[in-house]
Design a protein around this motif. Sequence first.
Motif, PDB file in Angstrom:
ATOM      1  N   GLY A 104      15.911  83.518  85.492  1.00  0.00           N
ATOM      2  CA  GLY A 104      14.952  83.602  84.393  1.00  0.00           C
ATOM      3  C   GLY A 104      13.732  82.757  84.725  1.00  0.00           C
ATOM      4  N   THR A 105      12.810  82.683  83.821  1.00  0.00           N
ATOM      5  CA  THR A 105      11.537  82.008  84.067  1.00  0.00           C
ATOM      6  C   THR A 105      11.741  80.527  84.410  1.00  0.00           C
ATOM      7  N   PRO A 106      11.248  80.098  85.590  1.00  0.00           N
ATOM      8  CA  PRO A 106      11.412  78.703  85.998  1.00  0.00           C
ATOM      9  C   PRO A 106      10.240  77.833  85.540  1.00  0.00           C
ATOM     10  N   GLU A 107      10.430  76.529  85.662  1.00  0.00           N
ATOM     11  CA  GLU A 107       9.316  75.583  85.553  1.00  0.00           C
ATOM     12  C   GLU A 107       8.628  75.582  86.920  1.00  0.00           C
ATOM     13  N   VAL A 108       7.342  75.856  86.947  1.00  0.00           N
ATOM     14  CA  VAL A 108       6.613  75.828  88.214  1.00  0.00           C
ATOM     15  C   VAL A 108       6.256  74.374  88.517  1.00  0.00           C
ATOM     16  N   ASP A 109       6.588  73.939  89.730  1.00  0.00           N
ATOM     17  CA  ASP A 109       6.441  72.544  90.119  1.00  0.00           C
ATOM     18  C   ASP A 109       5.767  72.463  91.491  1.00  0.00           C
ATOM     19  N   ALA A 110       4.566  71.937  91.531  1.00  0.00           N
ATOM     20  CA  ALA A 110       3.798  71.840  92.779  1.00  0.00           C
ATOM     21  C   ALA A 110       4.503  70.993  93.830  1.00  0.00           C
ATOM     22  N   THR A 111       5.371  70.043  93.431  1.00  0.00           N
ATOM     23  CA  THR A 111       6.053  69.211  94.426  1.00  0.00           C
ATOM     24  C   THR A 111       6.992  70.039  95.304  1.00  0.00           C
ATOM     25  N   LEU A 112       7.369  71.223  94.849  1.00  0.00           N
ATOM     26  CA  LEU A 112       8.220  72.116  95.640  1.00  0.00           C
ATOM     27  C   LEU A 112       7.403  73.083  96.494  1.00  0.00           C
ATOM     28  N   GLU A 120      -1.494  66.129 104.053  1.00  0.00           N
ATOM     29  CA  GLU A 120      -0.358  65.290 104.438  1.00  0.00           C
ATOM     30  C   GLU A 120      -0.036  64.257 103.363  1.00  0.00           C
ATOM     31  N   ALA A 121      -1.062  63.679 102.766  1.00  0.00           N
ATOM     32  CA  ALA A 121      -0.839  62.675 101.719  1.00  0.00           C
ATOM     33  C   ALA A 121      -0.147  63.303 100.510  1.00  0.00           C
ATOM     34  N   THR A 122      -0.570  64.488 100.136  1.00  0.00           N
ATOM     35  CA  THR A 122       0.058  65.190  99.013  1.00  0.00           C
ATOM     36  C   THR A 122       1.501  65.546  99.353  1.00  0.00           C
ATOM     37  N   ASN A 123       1.734  65.984 100.581  1.00  0.00           N
ATOM     38  CA  ASN A 123       3.103  66.321 101.001  1.00  0.00           C
ATOM     39  C   ASN A 123       4.010  65.102 100.963  1.00  0.00           C
ATOM     40  N   SER A 126       4.797  64.382  97.415  1.00  0.00           N
ATOM     41  CA  SER A 126       5.727  65.396  96.905  1.00  0.00           C
ATOM     42  C   SER A 126       7.157  65.082  97.319  1.00  0.00           C
ATOM     43  N   LEU A 127       7.362  64.679  98.577  1.00  0.00           N
ATOM     44  CA  LEU A 127       8.711  64.325  99.027  1.00  0.00           C
ATOM     45  C   LEU A 127       9.250  63.123  98.265  1.00  0.00           C
ATOM     46  N   ARG A 128       8.403  62.126  98.028  1.00  0.00           N
ATOM     47  CA  ARG A 128       8.841  60.970  97.235  1.00  0.00           C
ATOM     48  C   ARG A 128       9.221  61.414  95.818  1.00  0.00           C
ATOM     49  N   ALA A 129       8.419  62.290  95.230  1.00  0.00           N
ATOM     50  CA  ALA A 129       8.699  62.782  93.870  1.00  0.00           C
ATOM     51  C   ALA A 129      10.008  63.574  93.844  1.00  0.00           C
ATOM     52  N   LEU A 130      10.260  64.384  94.883  1.00  0.00           N
ATOM     53  CA  LEU A 130      11.506  65.148  94.929  1.00  0.00           C
ATOM     54  C   LEU A 130      12.706  64.222  95.076  1.00  0.00           C
ATOM     55  N   ARG A 131      12.579  63.174  95.851  1.00  0.00           N
ATOM     56  CA  ARG A 131      13.678  62.201  95.973  1.00  0.00           C
ATOM     57  C   ARG A 131      13.943  61.515  94.629  1.00  0.00           C
ATOM     58  N   ARG A 132      12.880  61.205  93.898  1.00  0.00           N
ATOM     59  CA  ARG A 132      13.059  60.607  92.563  1.00  0.00           C
ATOM     60  C   ARG A 132      13.743  61.605  91.618  1.00  0.00           C
ATOM     61  N   SER A 133      13.335  62.857  91.689  1.00  0.00           N
ATOM     62  CA  SER A 133      13.955  63.895  90.844  1.00  0.00           C
ATOM     63  C   SER A 133      15.429  64.079  91.192  1.00  0.00           C
ATOM     64  N   LEU A 134      15.741  64.014  92.475  1.00  0.00           N
ATOM     65  CA  LEU A 134      17.137  64.127  92.913  1.00  0.00           C
ATOM     66  C   LEU A 134      17.948  62.945  92.382  1.00  0.00           C
ATOM     67  N   ALA A 135      17.377  61.746  92.445  1.00  0.00           N
ATOM     68  CA  ALA A 135      18.065  60.556  91.917  1.00  0.00           C
ATOM     69  C   ALA A 135      18.300  60.689  90.415  1.00  0.00           C
ATOM     70  N   ALA A 136      17.333  61.233  89.696  1.00  0.00           N
ATOM     71  CA  ALA A 136      17.497  61.425  88.244  1.00  0.00           C
ATOM     72  C   ALA A 136      18.590  62.451  87.961  1.00  0.00           C
ATOM     73  N   ALA A 137      18.619  63.540  88.733  1.00  0.00           N
ATOM     74  CA  ALA A 137      19.653  64.568  88.544  1.00  0.00           C
ATOM     75  C   ALA A 137      21.037  64.014  88.827  1.00  0.00           C
ATOM     76  N   ALA A 138      21.137  63.104  89.786  1.00  0.00           N
ATOM     77  CA  ALA A 138      22.434  62.527  90.154  1.00  0.00           C
ATOM     78  C   ALA A 138      23.037  61.719  89.014  1.00  0.00           C
ATOM     79  N   VAL A 153       9.863  72.561 103.205  1.00  0.00           N
ATOM     80  CA  VAL A 153      10.172  71.519 102.229  1.00  0.00           C
ATOM     81  C   VAL A 153      11.624  71.074 102.413  1.00  0.00           C
ATOM     82  N   LEU A 154      12.532  72.036 102.526  1.00  0.00           N
ATOM     83  CA  LEU A 154      13.945  71.693 102.709  1.00  0.00           C
ATOM     84  C   LEU A 154      14.166  70.930 104.011  1.00  0.00           C
ATOM     85  N   SER A 155      13.486  71.335 105.055  1.00  0.00           N
ATOM     86  CA  SER A 155      13.611  70.655 106.339  1.00  0.00           C
ATOM     87  C   SER A 155      13.096  69.223 106.251  1.00  0.00           C
ATOM     88  N   ALA A 156      11.960  69.015 105.601  1.00  0.00           N
ATOM     89  CA  ALA A 156      11.416  67.664 105.435  1.00  0.00           C
ATOM     90  C   ALA A 156      12.331  66.810 104.561  1.00  0.00           C
TER      91      ALA A 156
END
Length: 187
Positions: A104-112, A120-123, A126-138, A153-156
């Motif tokens: 179904g309709t997702p939340e669009v998230d630029a960090t992904l 490079e700075a934005t990337n 984004s990786l730092r933000a994804l790690r924080r999101s992963l920690a919150a989900a945990a 993104v997955l590789s990074a």
Amino acid sequence: MITRRPLLLAALASPLGTARAADAEALLRSGGVVIAFRHALAPGTFDPPGFKLGECSTQRNLSDEGRAQARRIGEWFEQRSLKPQRVRSSPWCRCVDTATLAFGTPEVDATLGSPRGYSEATNAESLRALRRSLAAAAKRPGQFEVWVTHMFVLSALTGEGSSSGEGPVLRPRSNGEPEVLARLLVG
């Protein structure tokens, strides 16, 4: 050889991969994880020159097989009564379409978003933000999130490659780095 059947939980690469794939459903049920899918099949590599976010006609998009693959992912979750607490997607059309067809309709998230579209700075942020999101989900037992993103993104994030439509199940290690606990590939 992996036999392709509808709604197959496929193991990849090695005997260790077999054991890890068999655990994907149990990990999702126990929660505190993210399953981060690479978008479904989209022929080619990279977007055409001059592509624009928000204009799907300028991007590389899902094939018919990719759209069917995304639907099978959703069916796998539905048949097991697995409901993500949150579904987030890269803004690229192939990711949004994968997420929409599966969940179904997702939340669009630029960090992904694909690193090919950002500095490079934005990337790095984004990786730092994804790690924080992963920690919150945990910290949410009994709940899991779905992310739909790109191979780069997955590789990074994990240091590992992924196939189209494959979803590594992630949880942070004690140092905050993502750990791949299992992989789900619905055939």
